[in-house]
Write a protein that holds these residues in place. Structure first.
Motif, mmCIF file in Angstrom:
data_model
loop_
_atom_site.group_PDB
_atom_site.id
_atom_site.type_symbol
_atom_site.label_atom_id
_atom_site.label_comp_id
_atom_site.label_asym_id
_atom_site.label_seq_id
_atom_site.Cartn_x
_atom_site.Cartn_y
_atom_site.Cartn_z
ATOM 1 N N SER A 92 0.843 -1.209 -0.276
ATOM 2 C CA SER A 92 0.137 -0.196 0.169
ATOM 3 C C SER A 92 0.969 1.112 0.163
ATOM 4 C CB SER A 92 -1.127 0.089 1.649
ATOM 5 O OG SER A 92 -0.304 -0.080 2.295
ATOM 6 N N PRO A 96 0.185 2.594 -4.184
ATOM 7 C CA PRO A 96 -1.748 3.596 -2.809
ATOM 8 C C PRO A 96 -2.813 3.187 -3.903
ATOM 9 C CG PRO A 96 0.107 5.236 -3.667
ATOM 10 C CD PRO A 96 0.877 4.195 -4.099
ATOM 11 N N TYR A 99 -5.389 0.432 -3.256
ATOM 12 C CA TYR A 99 -6.182 0.746 -1.829
ATOM 13 C C TYR A 99 -7.246 1.889 -1.897
ATOM 14 C CZ TYR A 99 -3.717 -3.236 -1.248
ATOM 15 O OH TYR A 99 -3.196 -4.505 -0.779
ATOM 16 N N THR A 100 -6.542 3.015 -2.820
ATOM 17 C CA THR A 100 -6.927 4.359 -2.499
ATOM 18 C C THR A 100 -8.192 4.459 -4.155
ATOM 19 O OG1 THR A 100 -5.584 5.710 -3.838
ATOM 20 C CG2 THR A 100 -5.204 5.244 -1.185
ATOM 21 N N GLY A 104 -10.701 7.216 -3.865
ATOM 22 C CA GLY A 104 -10.744 7.635 -2.471
ATOM 23 C C GLY A 104 -11.270 6.784 -1.587
ATOM 24 N N ARG A 107 -9.995 3.886 1.255
ATOM 25 C CA ARG A 107 -9.144 5.356 1.975
ATOM 26 C C ARG A 107 -8.917 4.194 3.576
ATOM 27 N NH1 ARG A 107 -5.725 8.788 0.543
ATOM 28 N NH2 ARG A 107 -6.562 10.501 -1.325
ATOM 29 N N SER A 108 -10.408 4.363 4.046
ATOM 30 C CA SER A 108 -11.205 3.230 5.079
ATOM 31 C C SER A 108 -10.176 2.288 5.391
ATOM 32 C CB SER A 108 -12.092 2.774 4.923
ATOM 33 O OG SER A 108 -12.821 2.213 4.381
ATOM 34 N N LEU A 110 -7.111 1.409 4.329
ATOM 35 C CA LEU A 110 -5.893 2.112 4.639
ATOM 36 C C LEU A 110 -5.968 2.320 6.118
ATOM 37 C CD1 LEU A 110 -4.653 4.771 1.915
ATOM 38 C CD2 LEU A 110 -4.138 2.220 2.107
ATOM 39 N N ALA A 111 -6.966 2.651 6.604
ATOM 40 C CA ALA A 111 -7.192 3.172 7.337
ATOM 41 C C ALA A 111 -7.197 1.867 8.942
ATOM 42 C CB ALA A 111 -8.371 4.039 8.603
#
Length: 247
Positions: A92, A96, A99-100, A104, A107-108, A110-111
């Motif tokens: 990631s 990125p 996953y984004t 976007g 983005r959840s 990645l969190a």
């Protein structure tokens, strides 16, 4: 030499008796019966041979896109020693866009990756599986990732035979209802939006020329009303070879 002429009639009689027994036996229960005349085999016929050649390639879905995973070293014992969460985090950071996305929406994910250590129940990375998908004698790392909008991502990572590098050789995401291993293939089954009672079944296979897993077979399969699997006239892909063991 009087005995030789006498043996010929005896042999002929015995042979006749054996043939008669075989013919009678074929008329009993369990016999092999004819299925009727065989249809004449016909080869493929080319339709519209005058079609103009395609000058612009179709849309590239990125099936052959592979990428090294920086910061991840495969130990001599193989990919079973790798932490799948660490692999996904490294990927990631390096890629990125996987996953984004342009808007976007992931983005959840990645969190959630940042919480895998303290809150494993919210970690989107599922238990990994292992299988030699390329035939080089080394196991690949197969990882599933839960994404928003009921999507599941499937990633496959290959260890390099002569180094400790790790390379992603498959990346796809869909609304999957089942993922299977059949020999060296990964079979993904997803829902069909426009055809109720059917599923899409795609088999991904290793392609040495491109160095990637490619969707080599794509089918629309009728399923039972319970959604448990294909109907009797659609054989389930068989799982062969050593079973993939979860971590």
């Amino acid at each position: 030499m009087p005995s030789r002429p006498l043996r010929l009639p005896l042999f002929a009689a015995a042979l006749t008796a054996v043939v008669a027994v075989l013919l009678v036996g074929c008329g009993g229960a369990g016999e092999l019966r004819s299925s009727g005349p065989t249809a004449t085999a016909t080869g493929p016929v080319q339709l519209w041979p005058g079609l103009a050649p395609v000058t612009s390639p179709p849309y590239d879905y990125g099936e052959t896109n592979t990428a090294p995973i920086p910061g991840i070293d495969v130990p001599p014992s193989g990919v079973r020693e790798l932490d799948p969460v660490a692999v996904i985090r490294a990927e990631s950071r390096a890629h990125p866009e996987l996953y984004t996305g342009p808007d976007g929406v992931f983005r959840s994910t990645l969190a959630q990756l940042k919480q895998c250590d303290k809150k494993p129940e919210v970690c989107p990375v599922m238990s990994p599986y292992y299988r030699d998908l390329t035939g080089d004698g080394l196991e690949e790392l197969i990882v599933g990732i839960k994404l928003p909008e009921q999507l599941t991502a499937v990633r496959v990572y290959r260890p390099q035979a002569r180094s400790d590098a790790l390379t992603r050789i498959m990346s796809t995401a869909d609304q999957l209802v089942r993922v299977q291993l059949a020999g060296r293939d990964i079979v993904l089954r997803s829902v069909s939006a426009g055809i109720p009672g059917y599923e899409y079944r795609t088999a991904w296979s290793w392609d040495a020329r491109n160095g990637a897993m490619l969707p080599t077979r794509d089918e629309i399969v009728r399923v039972e009303a319970t959604g448990e699997g294909p109907t009797g006239d659609e054989p389930e892909p068989g799982v062969t070879g050593s079973a993939a063991e979860p971590r």
